[in-house]
Design a protein around this motif. Structure first.
Motif: not given
Lengths: 114, 113
Positions: A99-105, B31, B33, B35
């Motif tokens: 739900s937090a939509n964490e992303q790995f680039f 939330s 984030q 980076y």
């Protein structure tokens, strides 16, 4: 060590040419994003896929840009025809769909259009 | 107008100093984030804050989410040259229905030896 891969890392082309950028998301991730980064505009979302279906491509110039996911291991971003103003770094990111939509680039593709 | 405003835009400090960078919005986020991006690389996720008022620590980095979930801060204690980079906050506001992240314009930090 799972990571997003992008090819090519650098691309120099002439105005009017077609450019295709490829991305391999992290295995098991069901969301994929394409971003463009420039000094002036920062990081801009171009397209967003969930389970290979496009959910949001409102940031993408539709007349020349197209994004697809032919399968779960490959995402493509195509520009045809390319223009000098398309010069930027293009990033692909993938995420597990939380739900937090964490992303790995990925490391990005630096595109220069002459 | 940026949905997420970050300040300062640029910061140059000496090794050992403390600093705080801010991420502000008029929208509410479920939330946020943070980076960090180094030259020639993609952004790397540092932390996700979810609960209003939440504080998370990552070694010398302290992240706080505002009580109203409209803002966040990142505090670095005793900065090191390895902290140099572009710090980006990102989130999806709750009032737009947009599920993709919006990124702030970033704070570019330079830590001098």
């Amino acid at each position: 060590d799972a990571r997003v891969t992008q090819t090519p890392r650098h691309k120099v082309t002439e105005m009017g040419q077609e450019v295709t950028m490829r991305c391999q998301p992290i295995l098991g991730h069901n969301t994929v994003f394409w971003y463009r980064q420039t000094m002036m505009q920062g990081l801009e979302l171009l397209a967003y896929f969930r389970n290979r279906a496009p959910l949001d491509d409102s940031g993408m110039p539709k007349d020349r840009f197209s994004a697809e996911m032919p399968d779960a291991t490959l995402a493509t971003l195509k520009i045809q025809p390319s223009e000098p103003r398309d010069s930027a770094v293009y990033f692909c990111a993938s995420g597990p769909g939380t739900s937090a939509n964490e992303q790995f680039f990925g490391p990005g593709t630096r595109l220069t259009v002459l | 107008t940026q949905l997420l405003e970050q300040s300062p835009q640029f910061l140059s400090i000496q090794e050992g100093e403390n600093l705080t960078v801010y991420c502000n919005s008029s929208s509410v986020f479920s939330s946020l984030q943070w980076y960090r991006q180094e030259p020639g690389e993609g952004p790397v996720l540092l932390v996700t804050v979810v609960t209003g008022g939440e504080v998370k620590k990552l070694k010398r980095l302290t992240f706080q989410f505002g009580d109203a979930r409209k803002d966040s801060s990142l505090h670095i204690t005793a900065a090191q040259t390895g902290d140099t980079g572009l710090y980006l906050c990102a989130g999806a506001p709750t009032d737009t229905g947009r599920r993709a992240l919006t990124f702030g314009s970033g704070t570019r930090l330079q830590v001098q030896p």
